[in-house]
Write a protein that holds these residues in place. Sequence first.
Motif, PDB file in Angstrom:
ATOM      1  N   LEU A  72       1.022  -0.851   0.411  1.00  0.00           N
ATOM      2  CA  LEU A  72       0.088  -0.121  -0.345  1.00  0.00           C
ATOM      3  C   LEU A  72       0.813   1.475  -0.109  1.00  0.00           C
ATOM      4  N   LEU A  73       1.580   0.992   0.976  1.00  0.00           N
ATOM      5  CA  LEU A  73       2.775   2.817   1.006  1.00  0.00           C
ATOM      6  C   LEU A  73       3.963   2.406  -0.913  1.00  0.00           C
ATOM      7  N   TYR A  92      -4.793  -2.374   6.070  1.00  0.00           N
ATOM      8  CA  TYR A  92      -3.670  -2.946   5.244  1.00  0.00           C
ATOM      9  C   TYR A  92      -4.024  -4.560   5.710  1.00  0.00           C
ATOM     10  N   VAL A  93      -5.200  -4.444   6.676  1.00  0.00           N
ATOM     11  CA  VAL A  93      -5.884  -6.078   6.701  1.00  0.00           C
ATOM     12  C   VAL A  93      -6.227  -7.004   5.477  1.00  0.00           C
ATOM     13  N   TYR A  94      -7.316  -5.633   5.017  1.00  0.00           N
ATOM     14  CA  TYR A  94      -7.931  -5.534   3.782  1.00  0.00           C
ATOM     15  C   TYR A  94      -7.493  -5.920   2.729  1.00  0.00           C
ATOM     16  N   THR A  95      -5.852  -5.638   2.808  1.00  0.00           N
ATOM     17  CA  THR A  95      -4.764  -6.149   0.774  1.00  0.00           C
ATOM     18  C   THR A  95      -4.564  -7.703   1.717  1.00  0.00           C
ATOM     19  N   LYS A  96      -3.947  -8.088   2.979  1.00  0.00           N
ATOM     20  CA  LYS A  96      -3.680  -9.032   3.032  1.00  0.00           C
ATOM     21  C   LYS A  96      -5.018 -10.027   3.153  1.00  0.00           C
ATOM     22  N   ILE A  97      -5.913 -10.136   3.072  1.00  0.00           N
ATOM     23  CA  ILE A  97      -6.807 -10.901   3.280  1.00  0.00           C
ATOM     24  C   ILE A  97      -6.587 -11.521   1.649  1.00  0.00           C
ATOM     25  N   VAL A 156      -3.189   5.485   6.008  1.00  0.00           N
ATOM     26  CA  VAL A 156      -3.959   4.490   5.560  1.00  0.00           C
ATOM     27  C   VAL A 156      -3.805   3.416   4.892  1.00  0.00           C
ATOM     28  N   ALA A 157      -2.475   3.247   4.854  1.00  0.00           N
ATOM     29  CA  ALA A 157      -2.024   2.421   5.008  1.00  0.00           C
ATOM     30  C   ALA A 157      -2.059   1.589   5.971  1.00  0.00           C
ATOM     31  N   ASP A 158      -1.617   1.711   7.259  1.00  0.00           N
ATOM     32  CA  ASP A 158      -2.203   1.437   8.982  1.00  0.00           C
ATOM     33  C   ASP A 158      -3.881   0.779   9.124  1.00  0.00           C
ATOM     34  N   TYR A 159      -4.800   2.109   8.114  1.00  0.00           N
ATOM     35  CA  TYR A 159      -5.845   1.247   8.477  1.00  0.00           C
ATOM     36  C   TYR A 159      -6.281   0.459   7.761  1.00  0.00           C
TER      37      TYR A 159
END
Length: 471
Positions: free
Chosen positions: A141-142, A155-160, A150-153
């Motif tokens: 994301l970064l 990243y879980v979405y992206t990981k899943i 935004v990345a802290d908020y």
Amino acid sequence: MSTETPKLSRVGSFFKLFKIAVAGTEKEFTTGSIDRAIFLLSIPMVLEMAMESLFAVVDIFFVSHLGINAITTVGLTESVLTLVYTGAMGLSVAATAMVARRIGEKDPDAAAHAAMQSLYLGFLISLLITVVGIFYAKEILLLMGASQEVADYGYVYTKILLSGNLVIVLLFLINGIFRGAGDAALAMRALWISNGLNILLCPLLISGWGPVPALGLKGAALATFIGRSAGVCYQLYHLIRGKDLIRIARKHLAPALPVIVSILKIAAGSTAQMLIASASWIFMVRIISYFGKDAVAGYTIAIRVVIFTMLPAWGMANAAAALVGQNLGAKQPERAEKSAWRAAFFNMIFLGIVSIIFMVGAPVIIKLFTHEPVVVNYGIQCLRLISLGYIAYAYSMVLTQSFNGAGDTRTPTLINLFALWMWQMPLAWLLAVWLDFGPQGVFWAIAISESTMAVVAILLFRRGTWKQVKI
């Protein structure tokens, strides 16, 4: 009385044919009326893609209520997920071409064998992406231009979504197998199950209800994963235990290096052209992120709406690919060519109507998703400018898929390389940054370059060298 009867008869014939298309009871497309064949194949493919596009719009509708950070996360993640789609769709194109050619040759056993080899390749691609998704979601994301917030908020979405990419790969790949076999209705049902469940779960998991907790953006990712998984289970049942035209049995499980190499050759070209397009997509998002998260949010919403109409149009293009592959296998190259031109003409009518709707109704459409004035303004600009090239897109997408359906993935790869990397990307940077047009420069660059691609595709398709490709 005499004029009404023929009209009623035509309406009745239409609905009868529509019912046959959705049921998938007719699978012979190398004889008879070409328009009938296009209709029977394209209707389930258009409905399949319509559900995919409906999901895209519904998903961003619920996510948009979580705020700009959520929209930005989805936009940046999806630009990376296009790489996953690239691998899946590249293999899907190869599987469609290979299976369609074998079906046209009346050899379903060889078609099933080829299908199994493509699945082996799909598992390998998925494994590599899973490792990246598990360990580097926030960094991705970064890298895409997200702020630390935004990345802290998100990243879980992206990981899943990245770590669970196997279900995305299989869903696209197996549907490509079904389409190559002429079983577009089965592919349609798989995607309807997948996205129908996703649409139901999306608001439930995002906002919560009763004993189900509100999971926010994480809930959107879980809804997607669960829905895709259900669709894949349905596909595998029919591929292994069903009674359809193509069925994988134990005798097809042995790896066959010559077949894998043939699939890789086709997939390499189709993947390359999609990688070129994906890199261009990422580059566009990266330029827009230069102008702030409002610009990214407006672009993300508009592109979801564009996808809503483009995906059904891709259904028509996929129908053309299957018809070209099957008719070449049946030694009918002229019928294959005529099928492509007719499909492109029908696609042009559809996208021409949509273009008019977007030009007039863009403000109303964008405000369904957000009322942030700056975001709305960017979304309206994007929707209107991109839709200017819709008639050209209609031809480029059908003819590109027709090349792929013939197994000629080299030609559309070169077209993409020229139109997107050598033309779209420099033009977008020139207009948006150097000439200071802002995000509007990116929108103009997309419309201009895609129109250029259509002209080049038409000229090359007329040469007919794709008819001599052997796979």
